[in-house]
Design a protein around this motif. Structure first.
Motif, PDB file in Angstrom:
ATOM      1  N   LYS A   1       4.178   8.059  -1.832  1.00  0.00           N
ATOM      2  CA  LYS A   1       4.367   8.254  -3.097  1.00  0.00           C
ATOM      3  C   LYS A   1       4.255   9.836  -3.232  1.00  0.00           C
ATOM      4  O   LYS A   1       3.075  10.386  -2.962  1.00  0.00           O
ATOM      5  CB  LYS A   1       3.465   7.678  -4.149  1.00  0.00           C
TER       6      LYS A   1
ATOM      7  N   ARG B   1       0.945  -1.265   0.095  1.00  0.00           N
ATOM      8  CA  ARG B   1       0.142   0.003  -0.048  1.00  0.00           C
ATOM      9  C   ARG B   1       0.674   1.514   0.098  1.00  0.00           C
ATOM     10  O   ARG B   1       2.130   1.291   0.670  1.00  0.00           O
ATOM     11  CB  ARG B   1      -0.912  -0.002   1.220  1.00  0.00           C
ATOM     12  N   GLU B   2       0.506   2.214  -0.459  1.00  0.00           N
ATOM     13  CA  GLU B   2       1.178   3.621  -0.758  1.00  0.00           C
ATOM     14  C   GLU B   2       0.424   4.879  -0.018  1.00  0.00           C
ATOM     15  O   GLU B   2      -1.087   4.518  -0.220  1.00  0.00           O
ATOM     16  CB  GLU B   2       1.327   4.031  -2.256  1.00  0.00           C
TER      17      GLU B   2
ATOM     18  N   GLN C   1     -10.147   4.318  -4.875  1.00  0.00           N
ATOM     19  CA  GLN C   1      -9.308   3.044  -5.546  1.00  0.00           C
ATOM     20  C   GLN C   1      -9.717   1.671  -5.084  1.00  0.00           C
ATOM     21  O   GLN C   1      -9.166   1.121  -4.381  1.00  0.00           O
ATOM     22  CB  GLN C   1      -8.014   3.455  -5.266  1.00  0.00           C
TER      23      GLN C   1
ATOM     24  N   SER D   1      -6.433  11.248  -1.041  1.00  0.00           N
ATOM     25  CA  SER D   1      -7.478  10.434  -0.836  1.00  0.00           C
ATOM     26  C   SER D   1      -7.414   9.177  -1.777  1.00  0.00           C
ATOM     27  O   SER D   1      -7.254   9.615  -2.857  1.00  0.00           O
ATOM     28  CB  SER D   1      -9.018  10.948  -0.661  1.00  0.00           C
ATOM     29  N   GLN D   2      -7.543   7.979  -1.364  1.00  0.00           N
ATOM     30  CA  GLN D   2      -7.565   6.794  -2.413  1.00  0.00           C
ATOM     31  C   GLN D   2      -8.776   6.247  -2.075  1.00  0.00           C
ATOM     32  O   GLN D   2      -9.050   4.909  -2.532  1.00  0.00           O
ATOM     33  CB  GLN D   2      -6.348   6.104  -1.997  1.00  0.00           C
TER      34      GLN D   2
ATOM     35  N   ARG E   1      -6.069  -6.567  -5.165  1.00  0.00           N
ATOM     36  CA  ARG E   1      -4.442  -6.473  -5.156  1.00  0.00           C
ATOM     37  C   ARG E   1      -3.621  -7.730  -5.119  1.00  0.00           C
ATOM     38  O   ARG E   1      -2.547  -7.588  -5.207  1.00  0.00           O
ATOM     39  CB  ARG E   1      -4.481  -5.320  -3.996  1.00  0.00           C
TER      40      ARG E   1
ATOM     41  N   TRP F   1      -0.589   8.538  -0.784  1.00  0.00           N
ATOM     42  CA  TRP F   1      -0.223   9.599  -1.840  1.00  0.00           C
ATOM     43  C   TRP F   1      -0.217  10.718  -1.380  1.00  0.00           C
ATOM     44  O   TRP F   1      -0.973  11.445  -0.418  1.00  0.00           O
ATOM     45  CB  TRP F   1      -1.187   9.428  -2.865  1.00  0.00           C
TER      46      TRP F   1
END
Length: 294
Positions: free
Chosen positions: A199, A116-117, A131, A127-128, A135, A119
């Motif tokens: 990231k 997991r990243e 997404q 916010s993800q 996975r 951002w």
């Protein structure tokens, strides 16, 4: 020999590279080597790598991240390879946590563990929430829609990387998307559901923002794979339909912006496939620099 080879490509990001290397130095997993591949920097990035104790490989500037990473792997001595972009960071437990997953899944034929990243853009978390995708396991149907594996999150077998031929070296953008497609077509992947990678995006130049249309590069990456029937039978239909969807979406966007000729080229590509043709003319002519077209 070191077990993990960390490959960091860099071009004119000396201060960011300093921070990225510091995050590698802080790793609790100590059995590693660090390879910085300097893509013709003019700001002292190579010297930063040397000062931090990395093995620095200098090359003439090419602007192709796939080629730069491939050069790094050519100099790797570890059985496992981890990639870190020069503007990203690792949490101290990143490699240790991934190695625990790796050892726990031994014998399952899994050559890659990603993670997991978090951002961040200009110091603020992005916010993800939207997404949503699979996975781990067979992730190909999700990977073909968008790039779901971040290069800086990857720990993988060097043998498999080399068997697959590494990243495409002629793509300026979406070279990672293309490589993960070829890998996830053949192999399941494992996932560490912990935010161990940061990231980052900021005021510095990023290739993904150069043209403002990443999706056309994904079409450029996907179309040759569909045309050449490289995917396993169970994935071919999914890949073909996603290619058509991407072309249709791009055509709608071009039409909305008044770029009618561009829209027609992408729709003509779709129509050719719908008629049963195995190949269609490449529709992206003129959208990117000639040197970027495969």
């Amino acid at each position: 020999m070191p077990l993990v080879s960390v490959v960091i490509p860099v071009h004119n990001r000396a201060s960011l590279l300093e921070e990225a290397l510091a995050s590698v130095v802080r790793q609790t997993w100590r059995d590693l080597e660090v390879i910085v591949v300097d893509d013709g920097s003019e700001d002292g990035s190579a010297e930063v790598g040397e000062r931090r104790g990395a093995r620095v490989v200098r090359m003439a500037h090419c602007g192709r991240p796939g080629k730069v990473r491939n050069v790094g792997v050519e100099h790797a001595r570890g059985d496992l390879v981890a990639f870190l972009d020069s503007d990203d960071l690792w949490e101290p437990e990143k490699l240790s946590r991934q190695m625990a997953v790796w050892e726990g899944r031994a014998g399952e034929g899994i050559p890659l563990v990603h993670a997991r990243e978090v951002w961040m853009r200009k110091g603020r978390i992005v916010s993800q929430a939207g997404q949503v995708h699979r996975r781990e396991g067979d992730v190909f149907p999700w990977a073909v829609r968008k790039c779901i594996i971040g290069p800086s999150t990857v720990l993988m077998e060097r043998r498999v990387f080399e068997d697959l031929g590494g990243f495409r070296e002629d793509l300026e953008i979406a070279e990672d998307y293309e490589f993960w497609l070829r890998l996830t077509d053949r192999y399941p992947v494992a996932y560490l559901d912990e935010p161990v990678v940061v990231k980052r995006a900021g005021d510095w130049e990023q290739l993904s923002e150069k043209y403002g249309h990443i999706e056309v590069f994904r079409i450029m990456a996907l179309k040759p794979l569909v045309d050449e029937d490289v995917f396993l039978p169970e994935h071919r239909g999914v890949a073909r339909e996603e290619l058509l969807r991407k072309c249709e979406v791009h055509a709608r966007g071009a039409r909305k912006r008044g770029r009618m000729e561009e829209a027609e080229r992408f729709l003509s590509c779709v129509e050719a496939y719908r008629r049963g043709e195995k190949r269609a003319p490449d529709p992206w002519s003129g959208l990117v620099e000639e040197s970027d077209v495969p």
